[in-house]
Motif scaffolding. Structure first.
Motif, PDB file in Angstrom:
ATOM      1  N   ARG A  72      72.501  24.881  66.707  1.00  0.00           N
ATOM      2  CA  ARG A  72      71.609  23.758  66.987  1.00  0.00           C
ATOM      3  C   ARG A  72      72.291  22.825  67.971  1.00  0.00           C
ATOM      4  O   ARG A  72      73.491  22.546  67.823  1.00  0.00           O
ATOM      5  CB  ARG A  72      71.259  23.001  65.707  1.00  0.00           C
ATOM      6  N   PRO A  73      71.573  22.365  68.995  1.00  0.00           N
ATOM      7  CA  PRO A  73      72.204  21.470  69.972  1.00  0.00           C
ATOM      8  C   PRO A  73      72.900  20.298  69.282  1.00  0.00           C
ATOM      9  O   PRO A  73      72.301  19.610  68.445  1.00  0.00           O
ATOM     10  CB  PRO A  73      71.029  21.003  70.832  1.00  0.00           C
ATOM     11  N   ARG A  74      74.145  20.069  69.622  1.00  0.00           N
ATOM     12  CA  ARG A  74      74.971  19.109  68.889  1.00  0.00           C
ATOM     13  C   ARG A  74      74.423  17.692  68.951  1.00  0.00           C
ATOM     14  O   ARG A  74      74.482  16.962  67.960  1.00  0.00           O
ATOM     15  CB  ARG A  74      76.403  19.150  69.429  1.00  0.00           C
ATOM     16  N   ASN A  75      73.881  17.297  70.066  1.00  0.00           N
ATOM     17  CA  ASN A  75      73.459  15.899  70.221  1.00  0.00           C
ATOM     18  C   ASN A  75      71.967  15.686  70.008  1.00  0.00           C
ATOM     19  O   ASN A  75      71.449  14.600  70.297  1.00  0.00           O
ATOM     20  CB  ASN A  75      73.865  15.396  71.613  1.00  0.00           C
ATOM     21  N   ALA A  76      71.273  16.689  69.492  1.00  0.00           N
ATOM     22  CA  ALA A  76      69.829  16.554  69.286  1.00  0.00           C
ATOM     23  C   ALA A  76      69.545  15.577  68.149  1.00  0.00           C
ATOM     24  O   ALA A  76      70.084  15.715  67.048  1.00  0.00           O
ATOM     25  CB  ALA A  76      69.215  17.905  68.973  1.00  0.00           C
ATOM     26  N   GLU A  77      68.701  14.592  68.406  1.00  0.00           N
ATOM     27  CA  GLU A  77      68.389  13.584  67.405  1.00  0.00           C
ATOM     28  C   GLU A  77      67.019  13.788  66.775  1.00  0.00           C
ATOM     29  O   GLU A  77      66.679  13.119  65.791  1.00  0.00           O
ATOM     30  CB  GLU A  77      68.461  12.191  68.043  1.00  0.00           C
ATOM     31  N   THR A  78      66.220  14.688  67.326  1.00  0.00           N
ATOM     32  CA  THR A  78      64.889  14.984  66.797  1.00  0.00           C
ATOM     33  C   THR A  78      64.774  16.493  66.588  1.00  0.00           C
ATOM     34  O   THR A  78      65.588  17.268  67.118  1.00  0.00           O
ATOM     35  CB  THR A  78      63.791  14.514  67.766  1.00  0.00           C
ATOM     36  N   PRO A  79      63.789  16.937  65.815  1.00  0.00           N
ATOM     37  CA  PRO A  79      63.622  18.377  65.599  1.00  0.00           C
ATOM     38  C   PRO A  79      63.448  19.131  66.916  1.00  0.00           C
ATOM     39  O   PRO A  79      62.748  18.683  67.818  1.00  0.00           O
ATOM     40  CB  PRO A  79      62.355  18.451  64.731  1.00  0.00           C
ATOM     41  N   VAL A  80      64.107  20.272  67.008  1.00  0.00           N
ATOM     42  CA  VAL A  80      64.112  21.050  68.247  1.00  0.00           C
ATOM     43  C   VAL A  80      63.401  22.393  68.022  1.00  0.00           C
ATOM     44  O   VAL A  80      63.309  22.882  66.888  1.00  0.00           O
ATOM     45  CB  VAL A  80      65.552  21.307  68.735  1.00  0.00           C
ATOM     46  N   ALA A 107      69.500  29.219  75.115  1.00  0.00           N
ATOM     47  CA  ALA A 107      69.047  28.052  74.353  1.00  0.00           C
ATOM     48  C   ALA A 107      69.464  26.747  75.025  1.00  0.00           C
ATOM     49  O   ALA A 107      68.706  25.768  75.021  1.00  0.00           O
ATOM     50  CB  ALA A 107      69.595  28.113  72.934  1.00  0.00           C
ATOM     51  N   ARG A 108      70.636  26.720  75.603  1.00  0.00           N
ATOM     52  CA  ARG A 108      71.087  25.532  76.334  1.00  0.00           C
ATOM     53  C   ARG A 108      70.169  25.251  77.515  1.00  0.00           C
ATOM     54  O   ARG A 108      69.788  24.092  77.764  1.00  0.00           O
ATOM     55  CB  ARG A 108      72.519  25.744  76.831  1.00  0.00           C
ATOM     56  N   ASP A 109      69.751  26.315  78.198  1.00  0.00           N
ATOM     57  CA  ASP A 109      68.932  26.140  79.388  1.00  0.00           C
ATOM     58  C   ASP A 109      67.511  25.674  79.071  1.00  0.00           C
ATOM     59  O   ASP A 109      66.887  24.990  79.883  1.00  0.00           O
ATOM     60  CB  ASP A 109      68.881  27.441  80.186  1.00  0.00           C
ATOM     61  N   VAL A 110      66.999  26.062  77.913  1.00  0.00           N
ATOM     62  CA  VAL A 110      65.615  25.697  77.579  1.00  0.00           C
ATOM     63  C   VAL A 110      65.519  24.609  76.522  1.00  0.00           C
ATOM     64  O   VAL A 110      64.432  24.107  76.244  1.00  0.00           O
ATOM     65  CB  VAL A 110      64.803  26.933  77.118  1.00  0.00           C
ATOM     66  N   GLY A 111      66.663  24.222  75.926  1.00  0.00           N
ATOM     67  CA  GLY A 111      66.666  23.119  74.970  1.00  0.00           C
ATOM     68  C   GLY A 111      66.153  23.482  73.590  1.00  0.00           C
ATOM     69  O   GLY A 111      65.246  22.822  73.074  1.00  0.00           O
ATOM     70  N   CYS A 112      66.719  24.538  72.998  1.00  0.00           N
ATOM     71  CA  CYS A 112      66.271  24.936  71.669  1.00  0.00           C
ATOM     72  C   CYS A 112      67.455  25.354  70.813  1.00  0.00           C
ATOM     73  O   CYS A 112      68.589  25.465  71.281  1.00  0.00           O
ATOM     74  CB  CYS A 112      65.247  26.065  71.759  1.00  0.00           C
ATOM     75  N   ALA A 113      67.176  25.572  69.529  1.00  0.00           N
ATOM     76  CA  ALA A 113      68.140  26.114  68.597  1.00  0.00           C
ATOM     77  C   ALA A 113      67.990  27.629  68.543  1.00  0.00           C
ATOM     78  O   ALA A 113      67.045  28.206  69.087  1.00  0.00           O
ATOM     79  CB  ALA A 113      67.927  25.509  67.212  1.00  0.00           C
ATOM     80  N   VAL A 114      68.934  28.286  67.870  1.00  0.00           N
ATOM     81  CA  VAL A 114      68.902  29.733  67.664  1.00  0.00           C
ATOM     82  C   VAL A 114      69.183  30.014  66.201  1.00  0.00           C
ATOM     83  O   VAL A 114      70.091  29.415  65.615  1.00  0.00           O
ATOM     84  CB  VAL A 114      69.952  30.467  68.530  1.00  0.00           C
ATOM     85  N   GLY A 149      66.454  20.676  60.854  1.00  0.00           N
ATOM     86  CA  GLY A 149      66.308  19.919  62.094  1.00  0.00           C
ATOM     87  C   GLY A 149      65.601  20.683  63.186  1.00  0.00           C
ATOM     88  O   GLY A 149      65.879  20.474  64.378  1.00  0.00           O
ATOM     89  N   ILE A 150      64.669  21.570  62.808  1.00  0.00           N
ATOM     90  CA  ILE A 150      63.918  22.326  63.804  1.00  0.00           C
ATOM     91  C   ILE A 150      62.427  22.037  63.658  1.00  0.00           C
ATOM     92  O   ILE A 150      61.972  21.550  62.618  1.00  0.00           O
ATOM     93  CB  ILE A 150      64.176  23.838  63.691  1.00  0.00           C
ATOM     94  N   ASP A 151      61.697  22.328  64.704  1.00  0.00           N
ATOM     95  CA  ASP A 151      60.259  22.071  64.754  1.00  0.00           C
ATOM     96  C   ASP A 151      59.509  23.338  64.337  1.00  0.00           C
ATOM     97  O   ASP A 151      59.517  24.326  65.077  1.00  0.00           O
ATOM     98  CB  ASP A 151      59.868  21.661  66.176  1.00  0.00           C
ATOM     99  N   PRO A 152      58.857  23.369  63.166  1.00  0.00           N
ATOM    100  CA  PRO A 152      58.188  24.588  62.707  1.00  0.00           C
ATOM    101  C   PRO A 152      56.992  24.978  63.560  1.00  0.00           C
ATOM    102  O   PRO A 152      56.490  26.097  63.448  1.00  0.00           O
ATOM    103  CB  PRO A 152      57.761  24.229  61.280  1.00  0.00           C
ATOM    104  N   ARG A 153      56.528  24.076  64.424  1.00  0.00           N
ATOM    105  CA  ARG A 153      55.397  24.388  65.305  1.00  0.00           C
ATOM    106  C   ARG A 153      55.855  25.058  66.600  1.00  0.00           C
ATOM    107  O   ARG A 153      55.019  25.498  67.393  1.00  0.00           O
ATOM    108  CB  ARG A 153      54.635  23.113  65.638  1.00  0.00           C
ATOM    109  N   ARG A 154      57.161  25.121  66.807  1.00  0.00           N
ATOM    110  CA  ARG A 154      57.684  25.711  68.044  1.00  0.00           C
ATOM    111  C   ARG A 154      58.776  26.728  67.714  1.00  0.00           C
ATOM    112  O   ARG A 154      59.946  26.547  68.030  1.00  0.00           O
ATOM    113  CB  ARG A 154      58.190  24.618  68.991  1.00  0.00           C
TER     114      ARG A 154
END
Length: 323
Positions: A72-80, A107-114, A149-154
């Motif tokens: 998960r992106p380390r500095n993400a403050e909202t669900p990704v 994932a870094r290039d598109v801004g998501c978790a894995v 911390g992930i977005d279930p819609r995406r």
């Protein structure tokens, strides 16, 4: 049978230079192949700290516990958004760690978790165990989205090679069971059809990576040698109704065993009124972007996947299923 199509020159060089290319594979060679797998370092997995790495336990349908690894992106403050990935390995080998460095770069290039599930392997665990493991991981991931911390819609359902086939089958299960709604399917050189009898399968016998003999070894481990009536979800290439599935991206090399079954699968999606983006990379062997990551063809393939992901993750969220 006609001669095989030519390999891209940079792919030829990689096939000749590397000692880890699997062309053919017999059942008695599976253990040796498994023993040769090495885990990437934490720095490789996290891209030097760009991502937080975590390990989780997922309940399976038969009461076992399945490991799942997550970035998960380390500095993400909202669900990704999250790429739920299924590793390759011909259904008989592989771990969720192997693909993480390349997935982290995407994932870094598109801004998501894995997230990647450690599904059980054949022949010790034949169908339907690996598929049910993959589906259990997907349902768990969506159910635990808030705490993760992930977005279930995406959620994007992703897989490479055998993992691509399992991901495609999991999407079929989700459609028919009324399961989680995913934003799309990213299927890289997916292993889709146990019949193993297309022109490309015969053309590439004994050359390149993962030929018809290796393919039969994998399918036999998963489904048995005497297959008879193959269950609908065991071999997605056999499924005729591909309507109602999440939009998909499929790619494959022109010089690999899976070329024709992947093209046929995309065509059937279109025939059923679905959405599929298909790329056939000229001169690409199976897994060419891993074999030759710096080749121009590999860079183009990665760019196409990233572009599709950005479009899918930016699209309106699908409506939840009723009932």
């Amino acid at each position: 049978m006609s001669s095989p199509p030519p390999f891209d020159p940079e792919i030829v060089a990689a096939l000749q230079a590397r000692t880890d290319v699997v062309t053919t594979l017999r059942a008695d060679e599976i253990a040796r192949l498994r023993a040769g797998i090495t885990r990437p370092t934490d720095a490789e997995i996290t891209l030097g700290g760009v991502f937080d790495f975590s390990e989780h336990s997922v309940p399976s349908v038969d009461g076992r516990t399945l490991p799942m690894v997550m970035l998960r992106p380390r500095n993400a403050e909202t669900p990704v958004p999250v790429l739920y990935h299924v590793h390759g390995g011909g259904l008989v080998v592989g771990t969720p760690y192997e693909d993480l460095p390349s997935l982290a770069a995407l994932a870094r290039d598109v801004g998501c978790a894995v997230a990647s599930i450690d599904y059980r392997l054949a022949p010790e665990h034949p169908y339907p165990v690996p598929l049910e493991d993959v589906y259990s991981g997907l349902t768990w991931l969506v159910a635990e989205a808030t705490s993760l911390g992930i977005d279930p819609r995406r959620v994007i359902l992703s897989g490479v090679s055998a993992g691509g086939g399992l991901a495609a089958a999991a999407a079929l299960l989700g459609r028919d069971r009324g399961g989680p709604v995913v934003r799309g399917q990213l299927l890289a050189c997916p292993m889709l059809d146990d019949r193993n009898d297309t022109p490309s399968a015969h053309q590439m016998a004994g050359i390149g990576a993962w030929d018809r003999t290796a393919n039969e070894t994998g399918w036999t481990a998963y489904l048995g040698a005497e297959r008879g009536d193959v269950p609908a979800y065991a071999s997605p290439g056999r499924v005729t109704d591909l309507s109602g599935l999440p939009p998909m991206f499929l790619d494959v090399g022109s010089a690999e065993t899976f070329r024709d079954e992947v093209v046929a699968y995309a065509a059937r999606v279109w025939e059923c009124g679905g959405e599929a983006e298909l790329h056939v990379w000229p001169g690409g062997a199976h897994g060419f972007d891993t074999l030759a990551p710096d080749a121009a063809l590999s860079r183009a393939a990665r760019a196409a996947r990233a572009g599709w992901l950005r479009r899918r993750l930016g699209a309106p969220a699908p409506a939840p299923r009723s009932g």
